[in-house]
Design an enzyme around this catalytic site. Sequence first.
Site, PDB file in Angstrom:
ATOM      1  N   HIS A  58      -8.824   1.454   8.446  1.00  0.00           N
ATOM      2  CA  HIS A  58      -8.529   2.443   9.480  1.00  0.00           C
ATOM      3  C   HIS A  58      -9.625   2.457  10.543  1.00  0.00           C
ATOM      4  O   HIS A  58      -9.386   2.838  11.692  1.00  0.00           O
ATOM      5  CB  HIS A  58      -8.418   3.846   8.872  1.00  0.00           C
ATOM      6  CG  HIS A  58      -7.227   4.022   7.984  1.00  0.00           C
ATOM      7  ND1 HIS A  58      -7.271   3.753   6.636  1.00  0.00           N
ATOM      8  CD2 HIS A  58      -5.972   4.442   8.251  1.00  0.00           C
ATOM      9  CE1 HIS A  58      -6.081   4.009   6.109  1.00  0.00           C
ATOM     10  NE2 HIS A  58      -5.284   4.425   7.055  1.00  0.00           N
ATOM     11  N   ASP A 103       0.952  -2.805   8.162  1.00  0.00           N
ATOM     12  CA  ASP A 103       0.233  -1.537   8.070  1.00  0.00           C
ATOM     13  C   ASP A 103       0.159  -0.972   9.488  1.00  0.00           C
ATOM     14  O   ASP A 103       0.555  -1.632  10.454  1.00  0.00           O
ATOM     15  CB  ASP A 103      -1.168  -1.773   7.493  1.00  0.00           C
ATOM     16  CG  ASP A 103      -1.751  -0.540   6.817  1.00  0.00           C
ATOM     17  OD1 ASP A 103      -1.192   0.566   7.003  1.00  0.00           O
ATOM     18  OD2 ASP A 103      -2.765  -0.663   6.117  1.00  0.00           O
ATOM     19  N   ASP A 134       5.182   7.738   3.421  1.00  0.00           N
ATOM     20  CA  ASP A 134       4.130   7.323   2.484  1.00  0.00           C
ATOM     21  C   ASP A 134       4.062   8.340   1.349  1.00  0.00           C
ATOM     22  O   ASP A 134       3.240   9.248   1.369  1.00  0.00           O
ATOM     23  CB  ASP A 134       2.766   7.291   3.181  1.00  0.00           C
ATOM     24  CG  ASP A 134       2.556   6.040   4.008  1.00  0.00           C
ATOM     25  OD1 ASP A 134       2.320   4.980   3.417  1.00  0.00           O
ATOM     26  OD2 ASP A 134       2.620   6.133   5.249  1.00  0.00           O
ATOM     27  N   LYS A 142       2.075  -2.767  -1.287  1.00  0.00           N
ATOM     28  CA  LYS A 142       1.063  -2.904  -0.239  1.00  0.00           C
ATOM     29  C   LYS A 142      -0.321  -2.987  -0.881  1.00  0.00           C
ATOM     30  O   LYS A 142      -0.481  -2.626  -2.052  1.00  0.00           O
ATOM     31  CB  LYS A 142       1.144  -1.727   0.732  1.00  0.00           C
ATOM     32  CG  LYS A 142       0.935  -0.344   0.085  1.00  0.00           C
ATOM     33  CD  LYS A 142       1.207   0.761   1.083  1.00  0.00           C
ATOM     34  CE  LYS A 142       0.883   2.120   0.476  1.00  0.00           C
ATOM     35  NZ  LYS A 142       1.244   3.238   1.374  1.00  0.00           N
ATOM     36  N   HIS A 143      -1.350  -3.511  -0.222  1.00  0.00           N
ATOM     37  CA  HIS A 143      -1.437  -4.050   1.134  1.00  0.00           C
ATOM     38  C   HIS A 143      -1.793  -5.515   1.008  1.00  0.00           C
ATOM     39  O   HIS A 143      -2.956  -5.832   0.744  1.00  0.00           O
ATOM     40  CB  HIS A 143      -2.508  -3.342   1.920  1.00  0.00           C
ATOM     41  CG  HIS A 143      -2.419  -1.846   1.903  1.00  0.00           C
ATOM     42  ND1 HIS A 143      -2.823  -1.075   0.808  1.00  0.00           N
ATOM     43  CD2 HIS A 143      -1.955  -0.970   2.823  1.00  0.00           C
ATOM     44  CE1 HIS A 143      -2.641   0.201   1.085  1.00  0.00           C
ATOM     45  NE2 HIS A 143      -2.105   0.308   2.302  1.00  0.00           N
ATOM     46  N   ARG A 189      -5.610   5.093  -5.661  1.00  0.00           N
ATOM     47  CA  ARG A 189      -4.286   4.637  -5.225  1.00  0.00           C
ATOM     48  C   ARG A 189      -3.872   3.366  -5.965  1.00  0.00           C
ATOM     49  O   ARG A 189      -2.714   2.948  -5.875  1.00  0.00           O
ATOM     50  CB  ARG A 189      -4.293   4.405  -3.716  1.00  0.00           C
ATOM     51  CG  ARG A 189      -4.631   5.653  -2.917  1.00  0.00           C
ATOM     52  CD  ARG A 189      -4.940   5.315  -1.467  1.00  0.00           C
ATOM     53  NE  ARG A 189      -3.785   4.805  -0.775  1.00  0.00           N
ATOM     54  CZ  ARG A 189      -3.840   4.200   0.419  1.00  0.00           C
ATOM     55  NH1 ARG A 189      -5.016   3.994   1.001  1.00  0.00           N
ATOM     56  NH2 ARG A 189      -2.737   3.771   0.991  1.00  0.00           N
ATOM     57  N   ARG A 212       3.041  13.154   1.265  1.00  0.00           N
ATOM     58  CA  ARG A 212       3.517  13.757   2.510  1.00  0.00           C
ATOM     59  C   ARG A 212       4.416  14.966   2.210  1.00  0.00           C
ATOM     60  O   ARG A 212       4.261  16.012   2.820  1.00  0.00           O
ATOM     61  CB  ARG A 212       4.277  12.734   3.360  1.00  0.00           C
ATOM     62  CG  ARG A 212       3.539  11.430   3.621  1.00  0.00           C
ATOM     63  CD  ARG A 212       2.195  11.616   4.307  1.00  0.00           C
ATOM     64  NE  ARG A 212       1.577  10.328   4.600  1.00  0.00           N
ATOM     65  CZ  ARG A 212       0.298  10.041   4.385  1.00  0.00           C
ATOM     66  NH1 ARG A 212      -0.509  10.942   3.820  1.00  0.00           N
ATOM     67  NH2 ARG A 212      -0.187   8.867   4.705  1.00  0.00           N
TER      68      ARG A 212
END
Length: 474
Positions: free
Chosen positions: A180, A250, A67, A167-168, A137, A75
């Site tokens: 989440h 996801d 990601d 995404k998403h 984002r 990351r």
Amino acid sequence: MSLHRLAQGVLLPGFHGTSAPDWLVKRVADGLGGVVLFGRNVVDDAQVTALDAQLRSARADVVIGIDEEGGDVTRLDAGHGSEVPGNHALGAAGDPALTRAVAASMGSRLAACGVSLNLAPSADLVLTLDDPVIGVRSFGSDPVAAGAHVAAFVEGMQAVGVAACAKHFPGHGASTVDSHAALPVLPRTAAELAAVEFAPFRAAVGAGVRSIMTGHLVVPEWGPEPATLNPAAVRVLREDLGFTGAVITDGLDMKAVGGDLAQGSVRALVAGVDALCLGGEPLDDDGLRRLVDAVVAAVESGELPLARLEEAARRTAALGTPPSSVEGHDPALGLKAARAALEVRGSLRLAGPPVVVDLAVEPSIAVGDVPWGLGPYLEELVPGTSVVSSASAAEIAAAAGDRPVVVVTREAHRFPWAREVVTSLVKIGLDLVHVETGVPGPDLGATARVDTHGGSRVCLRAAAERIAAATSSR
């Protein structure tokens, strides 16, 4: 191909460690689809390159995903903040050619590390300021403009051999729930989605995006299942949007799909999804064995057609083509883009070195514990700058005296306590600069407002430069 190898071939787990454990190397050799790397797997580029080489020594075409959205979600740079601005900053800069160049630079870096799949860009729109998980984002709220940047990002990333992932789907932007933690139900009709949220995904498909990630989002007209587990969502992707690449879930360990990985894996495959992202919570060999056994049992019972599993494994494998290590990574490009994204309102003139207050809030799970804050950058650029910890407005005013104050927020509109600090400082009558690093909300009345459109290292650096240039020496 054996049924067990096919079942392994659709799995993209996460794992512990900065080198591949022996069980994982064996699984890759035996046909595991691939892995997803997280901050816990990263020290620096050289270490990631060695890790990926270790995995590819077991099987050259293993999918290695990450990601790396840039901006707040990184990351490779989780330890010190991204070297590029995120989507919202690129959208604010308003230059798709710049977005394409940033994506190509990021992709070149990923390719050099051995990564074949980047789980980016976010093609979601900003449709409510109450959205807790997408925010900066997203490229913005205009579906056409955002679509142009999504397409540019896809083109830049894939030009250097790294598969992109939009995404998403069907689009997180109208949700006020973090998937989440719980299951969002979108307050949107299918017609509204088709007219608005689908536009960036259509642009991605038009640009040849090689994968699309489903969101754990319920569209009431499609039934009670989230898109990840819903055949109607996949049909829309395939038939209405004309997408022929790999559909990726996801994270199946997210609470929005119940957290039962084995059940969720089978249901996603039955719905038409191809690759199963299992990375949020690291797995071990026993955990993978249970998932493989569940998929095999579903085929043997007739719940999951063998042809469907074969199709999913084939599409997943197509994302594992090792990228060529190409020239093109430009570490200076990110700061250039962050400078272009800055927006300043009001009178940005400081009479002397400021007192800086970073009003830190808990980041979303997607962002994680990435360093944030303007204080260190202004301390470096403006000698005499003081940084104080978050405190009440009265305490900040007392610490400042007659000095200007720079207060830094991350979506102040979503955090009443942070908004109250800013408005109280305004009422006190301080010479106040408000730096907003999230999606800009309502103006709170500061002397000057600086919107960075992201909290990455380069966005903060660009803001510090602009404030330093407007500060008089004493």
